[in-house]
Motif scaffolding. Structure first.
Motif, mmCIF file in Angstrom:
data_model
loop_
_atom_site.group_PDB
_atom_site.id
_atom_site.type_symbol
_atom_site.label_atom_id
_atom_site.label_comp_id
_atom_site.label_asym_id
_atom_site.label_seq_id
_atom_site.Cartn_x
_atom_site.Cartn_y
_atom_site.Cartn_z
ATOM 1 N N VAL A 27 -6.856 -2.999 -10.311
ATOM 2 C CA VAL A 27 -5.447 -3.108 -9.956
ATOM 3 C C VAL A 27 -5.293 -4.323 -9.051
ATOM 4 O O VAL A 27 -6.108 -4.550 -8.177
ATOM 5 N N GLY A 28 -4.251 -5.086 -9.262
ATOM 6 C CA GLY A 28 -3.877 -6.165 -8.369
ATOM 7 C C GLY A 28 -2.374 -6.081 -8.233
ATOM 8 O O GLY A 28 -1.679 -6.366 -9.184
ATOM 9 N N GLU A 29 -1.895 -5.636 -7.110
ATOM 10 C CA GLU A 29 -0.505 -5.214 -6.995
ATOM 11 C C GLU A 29 -0.284 -4.154 -8.072
ATOM 12 O O GLU A 29 -0.997 -3.189 -8.110
ATOM 13 N N TRP A 30 0.638 -4.366 -9.002
ATOM 14 C CA TRP A 30 0.836 -3.384 -10.070
ATOM 15 C C TRP A 30 0.191 -3.808 -11.373
ATOM 16 O O TRP A 30 -0.106 -2.988 -12.228
ATOM 17 N N GLU B 29 1.958 -8.540 -19.334
ATOM 18 C CA GLU B 29 1.102 -7.843 -18.375
ATOM 19 C C GLU B 29 1.065 -6.354 -18.658
ATOM 20 O O GLU B 29 2.019 -5.785 -19.186
ATOM 21 N N LEU B 30 -0.069 -5.763 -18.345
ATOM 22 C CA LEU B 30 -0.270 -4.321 -18.414
ATOM 23 C C LEU B 30 -0.246 -3.839 -16.972
ATOM 24 O O LEU B 30 -0.865 -4.456 -16.103
ATOM 25 N N ARG B 31 0.467 -2.752 -16.704
ATOM 26 C CA ARG B 31 0.656 -2.314 -15.315
ATOM 27 C C ARG B 31 0.001 -0.964 -15.047
ATOM 28 O O ARG B 31 -0.206 -0.170 -15.946
ATOM 29 N N PHE B 32 -0.316 -0.738 -13.771
ATOM 30 C CA PHE B 32 -0.876 0.513 -13.294
ATOM 31 C C PHE B 32 0.019 1.666 -13.737
ATOM 32 O O PHE B 32 1.236 1.521 -13.681
ATOM 33 N N PRO B 33 -0.552 2.766 -14.222
ATOM 34 C CA PRO B 33 -1.943 3.204 -14.178
ATOM 35 C C PRO B 33 -2.773 2.799 -15.395
ATOM 36 O O PRO B 33 -3.926 3.167 -15.504
ATOM 37 N N HIS B 34 -2.191 2.030 -16.323
ATOM 38 C CA HIS B 34 -2.924 1.598 -17.516
ATOM 39 C C HIS B 34 -3.815 0.424 -17.126
ATOM 40 O O HIS B 34 -3.323 -0.624 -16.745
ATOM 41 N N SER B 35 -5.145 0.630 -17.221
ATOM 42 C CA SER B 35 -6.051 -0.385 -16.698
ATOM 43 C C SER B 35 -7.412 -0.326 -17.374
ATOM 44 O O SER B 35 -8.088 0.699 -17.323
ATOM 45 N N LEU B 36 -7.816 -1.440 -17.972
ATOM 46 C CA LEU B 36 -9.175 -1.523 -18.522
ATOM 47 C C LEU B 36 -10.208 -1.464 -17.404
ATOM 48 O O LEU B 36 -11.278 -0.895 -17.566
ATOM 49 N N HIS C 195 -1.837 -11.379 -7.309
ATOM 50 C CA HIS C 195 -3.274 -11.185 -7.481
ATOM 51 C C HIS C 195 -3.804 -11.800 -8.781
ATOM 52 O O HIS C 195 -4.737 -12.593 -8.778
ATOM 53 N N HIS C 196 -3.212 -11.450 -9.901
ATOM 54 C CA HIS C 196 -3.703 -11.941 -11.193
ATOM 55 C C HIS C 196 -3.378 -13.415 -11.405
ATOM 56 O O HIS C 196 -4.116 -14.126 -12.084
ATOM 57 N N GLN C 197 -2.293 -13.886 -10.812
ATOM 58 C CA GLN C 197 -1.979 -15.311 -10.882
ATOM 59 C C GLN C 197 -3.070 -16.109 -10.159
ATOM 60 O O GLN C 197 -3.463 -17.180 -10.610
ATOM 61 N N ALA C 198 -3.573 -15.567 -9.056
ATOM 62 C CA ALA C 198 -4.662 -16.227 -8.330
ATOM 63 C C ALA C 198 -5.933 -16.264 -9.177
ATOM 64 O O ALA C 198 -6.632 -17.283 -9.219
ATOM 65 N N HIS C 199 -6.254 -15.163 -9.862
ATOM 66 C CA HIS C 199 -7.414 -15.145 -10.769
ATOM 67 C C HIS C 199 -7.250 -16.198 -11.866
ATOM 68 O O HIS C 199 -8.173 -16.949 -12.174
ATOM 69 N N ALA C 200 -6.059 -16.246 -12.466
ATOM 70 C CA ALA C 200 -5.799 -17.188 -13.551
ATOM 71 C C ALA C 200 -5.931 -18.629 -13.062
ATOM 72 O O ALA C 200 -6.556 -19.472 -13.721
ATOM 73 N N MET D 253 0.830 -1.190 0.000
ATOM 74 C CA MET D 253 0.000 0.000 0.000
ATOM 75 C C MET D 253 0.869 1.246 0.000
ATOM 76 O O MET D 253 0.583 2.184 -0.728
ATOM 77 N N LEU D 254 1.891 1.253 0.816
ATOM 78 C CA LEU D 254 2.763 2.421 0.886
ATOM 79 C C LEU D 254 3.414 2.686 -0.469
ATOM 80 O O LEU D 254 3.458 3.819 -0.929
ATOM 81 N N GLU D 255 3.876 1.627 -1.125
ATOM 82 C CA GLU D 255 4.492 1.772 -2.437
ATOM 83 C C GLU D 255 3.498 2.359 -3.444
ATOM 84 O O GLU D 255 3.846 3.228 -4.246
ATOM 85 N N SER D 256 2.244 1.910 -3.386
ATOM 86 C CA SER D 256 1.214 2.430 -4.295
ATOM 87 C C SER D 256 0.955 3.907 -4.039
ATOM 88 O O SER D 256 0.868 4.694 -4.969
ATOM 89 N N TYR D 257 0.805 4.281 -2.774
ATOM 90 C CA TYR D 257 0.537 5.683 -2.456
ATOM 91 C C TYR D 257 1.711 6.581 -2.827
ATOM 92 O O TYR D 257 1.520 7.676 -3.340
ATOM 93 N N LEU D 258 2.927 6.119 -2.583
ATOM 94 C CA LEU D 258 4.094 6.931 -2.940
ATOM 95 C C LEU D 258 4.223 7.106 -4.451
ATOM 96 O O LEU D 258 4.670 8.134 -4.921
#
Length: 127
Positions: free
Chosen positions: A78-81, A99-106, A53-58, A1-6
C-alpha cells in the motif's frame, strides 16, 4: 494514517492504532521539520516537496533510466491508497493511466502467501 484506520475499523483494532500514534505525532506530523533535522546540511532556502508514493517509485525507475519513453508499472502493499499503478513516461513527464486501490493489492496478496508459508514480515527500524 487516521483515514486508513477509519476505513478498515474495527478490524485493525485500537491496539495497533495507539502503537503508531507516538511515531506519527513526533516524526510524521511535521515531516518537513523531521527532514531538516535529519539532513542538517540542507539549506533552509531549499523547498521540500512531497509526491504520491507510487509516483515516487515511478520517477525513481524512469528518470535515471536510459529511455525517453516507457510504460511504468509499480506494485507494492500500500502507498497511500494506491497499491498498483500503470503510468506512461515521456521525456520529463510521468502520466498516471490506471491505478488499483486498497484493499486490492498484489503486494498484500504476496505478503499473505509468504506469511502462510511461514516467512515473517519484518519492518525496517526508523530509530
Amino acid at each position: 494514517m487516521l483515514e486508513s484506520y477509519l476505513a478498515v475499523a474495527p478490524g485493525l483494532g485500537w491496539r495497533t492504532f495507539t502503537a503508531i500514534l507516538p511515531t506519527w505525532f513526533s516524526e510524521k506530523l511535521d515531516l518537513r521539520k523531521t527532514i531538516r533535522a535529519e539532513v542538517p546540511a540542507l539549506p533552509a532556502a531549499v523547498p521540500i516537496f512531497f509526491t504520491e508514493h507510487h509516483q515516487a517509485h515511478a520517477a525513481a525507475a524512469f528518470f535515471p533510466s536510459p529511455f525517453d519513453q516507457a510504460a511504468i508499472l509499480t506494485c507494492d502493499g500500500v502507498g497511500e491508497w494506491a497499491t498498483t499503478t500503470i503510468a506512461e513516461g515521456r521525456g520529463r513527464e510521468i502520466r498516471l493511466l490506471k491505478e488499483l486501490r486498497f484493499p486490492h493489492s498484489l503486494g498484500l496478496l504476496y505478503s499473505a502467501f509468504t506469511a502462510y508459508c511461514g516467512f515473517r514480515i519484518t519492518r525496517a527500524s526508523t530509530s
